[in-house]
Design a protein around this motif. Sequence first.
Motif, PDB file in Angstrom:
ATOM      1  N   SER A   1       1.687  29.793  47.356  1.00  0.00           N
ATOM      2  CA  SER A   1       1.104  29.613  48.566  1.00  0.00           C
ATOM      3  C   SER A   1      -0.602  29.560  48.426  1.00  0.00           C
ATOM      4  O   SER A   1      -0.978  28.552  49.144  1.00  0.00           O
ATOM      5  CB  SER A   1       1.188  30.856  49.323  1.00  0.00           C
TER       6      SER A   1
ATOM      7  N   PRO B   1       5.592  32.978  44.706  1.00  0.00           N
ATOM      8  CA  PRO B   1       5.351  32.406  45.782  1.00  0.00           C
ATOM      9  C   PRO B   1       4.032  32.773  46.323  1.00  0.00           C
ATOM     10  O   PRO B   1       3.604  31.748  46.776  1.00  0.00           O
ATOM     11  CB  PRO B   1       6.444  33.212  46.779  1.00  0.00           C
TER      12      PRO B   1
ATOM     13  N   VAL C   1      10.608  31.397  51.821  1.00  0.00           N
ATOM     14  CA  VAL C   1      11.306  31.764  50.453  1.00  0.00           C
ATOM     15  C   VAL C   1      12.619  32.597  50.612  1.00  0.00           C
ATOM     16  O   VAL C   1      12.795  33.438  51.685  1.00  0.00           O
ATOM     17  CB  VAL C   1      10.393  32.969  49.922  1.00  0.00           C
TER      18      VAL C   1
ATOM     19  N   GLY D   1       3.953  31.150  56.426  1.00  0.00           N
ATOM     20  CA  GLY D   1       4.873  31.256  55.380  1.00  0.00           C
ATOM     21  C   GLY D   1       5.812  32.804  55.593  1.00  0.00           C
ATOM     22  O   GLY D   1       5.137  33.757  56.083  1.00  0.00           O
TER      23      GLY D   1
ATOM     24  N   ILE E   1       5.221  28.098  53.588  1.00  0.00           N
ATOM     25  CA  ILE E   1       6.151  28.349  52.378  1.00  0.00           C
ATOM     26  C   ILE E   1       7.388  29.127  52.982  1.00  0.00           C
ATOM     27  O   ILE E   1       6.873  30.507  53.412  1.00  0.00           O
ATOM     28  CB  ILE E   1       5.244  29.014  51.236  1.00  0.00           C
TER      29      ILE E   1
ATOM     30  N   ILE F   1       2.649  35.797  50.651  1.00  0.00           N
ATOM     31  CA  ILE F   1       3.844  35.653  51.617  1.00  0.00           C
ATOM     32  C   ILE F   1       4.445  36.806  51.828  1.00  0.00           C
ATOM     33  O   ILE F   1       4.934  37.505  51.188  1.00  0.00           O
ATOM     34  CB  ILE F   1       4.843  34.627  50.801  1.00  0.00           C
TER      35      ILE F   1
ATOM     36  N   LEU G   1       7.560  23.799  52.752  1.00  0.00           N
ATOM     37  CA  LEU G   1       8.186  24.161  51.581  1.00  0.00           C
ATOM     38  C   LEU G   1       8.970  25.042  51.293  1.00  0.00           C
ATOM     39  O   LEU G   1       8.737  26.246  51.683  1.00  0.00           O
ATOM     40  CB  LEU G   1       7.135  23.925  50.569  1.00  0.00           C
ATOM     41  N   TYR G   2      10.274  24.859  50.996  1.00  0.00           N
ATOM     42  CA  TYR G   2      11.310  26.072  50.808  1.00  0.00           C
ATOM     43  C   TYR G   2      11.421  25.965  49.544  1.00  0.00           C
ATOM     44  O   TYR G   2      11.765  25.310  48.579  1.00  0.00           O
ATOM     45  CB  TYR G   2      12.708  25.501  51.494  1.00  0.00           C
ATOM     46  N   LEU G   3      11.300  27.475  49.173  1.00  0.00           N
ATOM     47  CA  LEU G   3      11.652  27.784  47.698  1.00  0.00           C
ATOM     48  C   LEU G   3      12.821  28.916  47.652  1.00  0.00           C
ATOM     49  O   LEU G   3      13.003  29.870  48.324  1.00  0.00           O
ATOM     50  CB  LEU G   3      10.301  28.782  47.245  1.00  0.00           C
TER      51      LEU G   3
END
Length: 349
Positions: free
Chosen positions: A79, A75, A30, A104, A28, A88, A158-160
């Motif tokens: 995660s 996040p 962020v 992450g 992950i 994260i 996965l990009y938040l």
Amino acid sequence: MANVVTFWFVFAHLLLQILEVNAKVPAIIVFGDSSVDSGNNNGISTVLKSNFAPYGGDFIGKQPTGRFSNGRIPPDFISRAFKIKPIIPAYLDPSYNISDFATGVCFASAGTGYDNATSDVLSVIPLWQEMEYYKEYQVNLRGYLGKEKATEILGEALYLISIGTNDFMENYYIFPSRSKEYSVEEYRDFLLRIARVFITELYQLGGRKIAISGLPPMGCLPLERTMNIFSERECVQKYNNVALDFNAKLQEMIKKLNKELAGIRLVPANPYDILLDTIQNPQKYGFEDAAKACCGTGMFEISYLCNKKNPFTCPDASKYVFWDAFHPTEKTNWIIADHLVNTSLAEFL
């Protein structure tokens, strides 16, 4: 009523556990502001910090980490739902290294925005610098894992992205420079152009699974309700309307980018509806107060105004939707994350 609330949370917790399957996402990553900052502001010279009590009072080990909450932020819960790791870490936290960041990492900075002028207000990390840190991270990850494995992780991660509230509430509606230069609609479009460029660059650097957050119901933040004294501290509908309009235009941009950028999977991670429902129907979620925050008087305290010497801080944050006058409690963060995992992020599980 208490039994109904207890059942709802037990059921939701079991549902989240069911979703904790063998995830297709190895990491992950962020970007954004205080809604997702896990402590990067600790490492920079700014007055906007939260690495002191009572922040973190319900975090693992009861440690203040720089998260703007009494505990974890979305996040962290996302995660966990993706069965990656429980939290994260912040990129600028010296207690972590590339081996930790391989699964992450958070580049977010509390107080920042799409607009560079927003990050200048409190001397925090601008969004362009978050991207530069990400590029540095890519180099380090390739050195740690090798080019092939690192490229695979960067492509499947996965990009938040959660950002934009400060552009309006800390910049546009406070200082005259942007409001003189742009109408609110023009400023919205200015921010969305920056968002488009940022996502496109992230795509060019290998990112494919991207979730970008819309704006929350900004007019219902305790600070804004406090300032709305002539309307008995009701939500400021003008600000909520700006958020709804921004989110609608963001949705249009997302659709266009999904058509233009081959292979991208760009989804909206919109907290507006779930947070507004929580605020309007707090008992439904087991809360007692949605108008005031837990910290201090609950009306205006943020950062250093929310400190352990403040005698008014509540003893049980789980009864409050908001932790300080701008940020949700851990319980609310969990509700938001759970909603996102079950909706927009579900396709990545």
